[in-house]
Design a protein around this motif. Structure first.
Motif, short mmCIF file in Angstrom:
data_model
loop_
_atom_site.label_atom_id
_atom_site.label_comp_id
_atom_site.label_asym_id
_atom_site.label_seq_id
_atom_site.Cartn_x
_atom_site.Cartn_y
_atom_site.Cartn_z
N GLU A 160 49.77 56.54 49.30
CA GLU A 160 50.23 56.78 50.67
C GLU A 160 51.76 56.91 50.71
OE1 GLU A 160 48.65 53.84 53.39
OE2 GLU A 160 46.65 54.02 52.50
N SER A 161 52.44 56.05 49.96
CA SER A 161 53.89 56.10 49.88
C SER A 161 54.36 57.44 49.32
CB SER A 161 54.40 54.94 49.00
OG SER A 161 55.79 55.04 48.80
N ARG A 162 53.69 57.90 48.27
CA ARG A 162 54.05 59.19 47.65
C ARG A 162 53.87 60.33 48.66
NH1 ARG A 162 55.21 60.92 42.82
NH2 ARG A 162 54.69 58.96 41.81
N GLN A 163 52.80 60.28 49.45
CA GLN A 163 52.55 61.33 50.44
C GLN A 163 53.65 61.33 51.51
OE1 GLN A 163 50.21 63.70 50.11
NE2 GLN A 163 51.17 64.65 51.86
N LEU A 164 54.07 60.14 51.93
CA LEU A 164 55.16 60.05 52.90
C LEU A 164 56.46 60.58 52.32
CD1 LEU A 164 54.25 56.58 54.41
CD2 LEU A 164 54.33 58.75 55.68
N ASP A 165 56.73 60.26 51.06
CA ASP A 165 57.94 60.78 50.41
C ASP A 165 57.90 62.31 50.35
OD1 ASP A 165 59.45 58.52 50.01
OD2 ASP A 165 58.77 58.19 47.97
N LEU A 166 56.74 62.86 50.14
CA LEU A 166 56.61 64.32 50.12
C LEU A 166 56.95 64.91 51.49
CD1 LEU A 166 55.85 66.90 48.62
CD2 LEU A 166 53.47 66.45 49.22
#
Length: 100
Positions: A43-49
């Protein structure tokens, strides 16, 4: 507030959410809930994207002359949030791999 300022504020908020997810993943790792930690990192990676896409759009507009290229304190603040969220996520993701 101008459109680019709204995008910058959005970038700050999204980056903050990403960092919060990463640290929540760290807490799950501490509690030995690796599956949940991995979900949160995803989820964190998706937000960073999402934040990255906003950043790329702002940079592209500046390069095309569509936006003022003046660096503001708000943009510096956004970059700081974005970079620290990425760093937190990367480090916590590495810790998860070590625990596995």
């Amino acid at each position: 507030m101008k459109m680019e300022e709204m995008d910058i504020v959005k970038m700050i908020a999204i980056s903050g959410d990403s960092k919060a997810k990463a640290f929540e993943a760290l807490k799950c790792l501490k509690d030995k809930d690796i599956a949940r930690a991995k979900e949160l990192i995803k989820e964190s990676r998706q937000l960073d994207l999402e934040a990255h896409n906003l950043q790329t759009n702002l940079i592209s507009k500046a390069l095309m002359g569509e936006e003022d290229t003046k660096v503001t304190l708000l943009m510096v603040h956004a970059q700081d949030h974005y970079m620290t969220s990425q760093l937190a996520r990367d480090l916590i993701e590495a810790m998860i791999a070590i625990y596995e």
